[in-house]
Design a protein around this motif. Sequence first.
Motif, PDB file in Angstrom:
ATOM      1  N   ASN A  64       0.839  -1.182   0.000  1.00 46.68           N
ATOM      2  CA  ASN A  64       0.000   0.000   0.000  1.00 46.68           C
ATOM      3  C   ASN A  64       0.883   1.244   0.000  1.00 46.68           C
ATOM      4  N   ASP A  65       1.179   1.804  -1.167  1.00 44.03           N
ATOM      5  CA  ASP A  65       2.076   2.947  -1.206  1.00 44.03           C
ATOM      6  C   ASP A  65       1.343   4.243  -1.540  1.00 44.03           C
ATOM      7  N   THR A  66      -0.003   4.247  -1.495  1.00 41.64           N
ATOM      8  CA  THR A  66      -0.733   5.500  -1.687  1.00 41.64           C
ATOM      9  C   THR A  66      -1.003   6.096  -0.314  1.00 41.64           C
ATOM     10  N   ARG A  67      -1.604   7.297  -0.302  1.00 41.34           N
ATOM     11  CA  ARG A  67      -1.922   7.932   0.981  1.00 41.34           C
ATOM     12  C   ARG A  67      -3.248   7.411   1.547  1.00 41.34           C
ATOM     13  N   THR A  68      -3.986   6.630   0.754  1.00 42.08           N
ATOM     14  CA  THR A  68      -5.260   6.110   1.235  1.00 42.08           C
ATOM     15  C   THR A  68      -5.003   4.937   2.169  1.00 42.08           C
ATOM     16  N   LEU A 106      -5.432   1.489   4.209  1.00 44.84           N
ATOM     17  CA  LEU A 106      -6.165   0.251   3.960  1.00 44.84           C
ATOM     18  C   LEU A 106      -7.434   0.254   4.792  1.00 44.84           C
ATOM     19  N   SER A 107      -8.463  -0.446   4.325  1.00 40.29           N
ATOM     20  CA  SER A 107      -9.648  -0.644   5.163  1.00 40.29           C
ATOM     21  C   SER A 107      -9.195  -1.412   6.410  1.00 40.29           C
ATOM     22  N   PHE A 108      -9.981  -1.347   7.460  1.00 43.15           N
ATOM     23  CA  PHE A 108      -9.600  -2.063   8.687  1.00 43.15           C
ATOM     24  C   PHE A 108      -9.481  -3.569   8.405  1.00 43.15           C
ATOM     25  N   THR A 109     -10.418  -4.092   7.643  1.00 49.41           N
ATOM     26  CA  THR A 109     -10.393  -5.533   7.350  1.00 49.41           C
ATOM     27  C   THR A 109      -9.109  -5.919   6.622  1.00 49.41           C
ATOM     28  N   ASP A 110      -8.717  -5.107   5.641  1.00 49.59           N
ATOM     29  CA  ASP A 110      -7.499  -5.431   4.882  1.00 49.59           C
ATOM     30  C   ASP A 110      -6.255  -5.260   5.747  1.00 49.59           C
ATOM     31  N   TRP A 111      -6.248  -4.195   6.561  1.00 47.70           N
ATOM     32  CA  TRP A 111      -5.105  -3.973   7.457  1.00 47.70           C
ATOM     33  C   TRP A 111      -4.956  -5.158   8.418  1.00 47.70           C
ATOM     34  N   MET A 112      -6.095  -5.580   8.982  1.00 52.44           N
ATOM     35  CA  MET A 112      -6.074  -6.690   9.947  1.00 52.44           C
ATOM     36  C   MET A 112      -5.553  -7.969   9.268  1.00 52.44           C
ATOM     37  N   ALA A 113      -6.047  -8.237   8.063  1.00 54.47           N
ATOM     38  CA  ALA A 113      -5.610  -9.444   7.348  1.00 54.47           C
ATOM     39  C   ALA A 113      -4.108  -9.377   7.062  1.00 54.47           C
ATOM     40  N   GLN A 114      -3.638  -8.192   6.721  1.00 54.80           N
ATOM     41  CA  GLN A 114      -2.207  -8.035   6.415  1.00 54.80           C
ATOM     42  C   GLN A 114      -1.347  -8.298   7.663  1.00 54.80           C
ATOM     43  N   ILE A 115      -1.780  -7.740   8.803  1.00 55.44           N
ATOM     44  CA  ILE A 115      -1.003  -7.944  10.047  1.00 55.44           C
ATOM     45  C   ILE A 115      -1.086  -9.406  10.489  1.00 55.44           C
TER      46      ILE A 115
END
Length: 302
Positions: free
Chosen positions: A2-6, A8-17
């Motif tokens: 994710n290299d934009t300023r937007t 991640l949604s919480f769901t995507d952030w959680m899945a990534q972590i």
Amino acid sequence: MNDTRTPLSFTDWMAQIQQRTETALAGVLPEPTIAPQRLHEAMRYAVLGGGKRVRPLLAHAAGELAGASAADIDRVACAVELIHAYSLVHDDMPCMDDDVLRRGKPTVHVEYDEATALLAGDALQTLAFQVLAEAPIGADPAAQLAMVAHLAVASGSRGMAGGQAIDLASVGMQLGRAELEFMHVHKTGALIRAAVLLGARAGQALGADELARLDHYAKVVGLLFQVVDDILDAAADTATLGKTAGKDAENDKPTYVSLLGLAEARQLAEDMLADAKATLRPFGARALRLEQLADYVVHRAF
Ligand code: GRG
């Protein structure tokens, strides 16, 4: 990436972590091909392929707020999750909660045997401290030493193990609200608090007021986690929880539900959630993930 300023949604952030935590844990756990194979297999069985990873998520959220590197936070997150995994293995054993199901699969002493479960828990605990101490985390060695001490206190007799001792001694008793809170601040809360504070300490030094706010947030969320755990134990089913539902009532354990009833326990959770969020307000957008995690802790299904 994710290299934009937007964000991640919480769901995507959680899945990534959760994904990077799984990879990091798999990397620090000894391979099952290394002797003693059965012990190493049991350790990996206890840790990998399950769990919500709430503590690693909290460590990453607090570490991101403090500008820590993701690789440093991974190490903190692994250390805390290894302690958590060890506590579940021991808690499930016949001498404690005597449970056969955890994370939707047989508990470690059922899948292996009691001696292996005991040793796997012991070895996970010591591995946690190895991971936290064996290479630099952050720029300040004194801060890293403080992390090691913090995790030791949070896990020991003045933290999680002490809370567990009070829990075992409270079976069949009706505790008051203050006594119940004391037990859970130690048993469940201390490690959750450590996840937040160690995550933050992996980054830039925060001001005293900021640290105090994070500590209050972590204390409230740690207790909140337990209030919701009590509600789920009483109101959800075994298939959803992935562990035996209704154990608290079956074991005659004092809980927030037995003390307050379901409706009042739910209201208490909402009040505590508001408190946690209010504490974060001065951080603004930097605390977005911590705020979302508090919501997740309250509104999770298992
Ligand atoms: C054995 C020293 C020792 C301590 C055990 C934490 C604990 C103390 C026992 C776990 C028993 C329990 C059900 C506590 C309630 C809260 C809790 C810690 C639930 C399990 O944590 P989750 O929901 O589990 O984060 P996952 O599987 O998602 O990692």
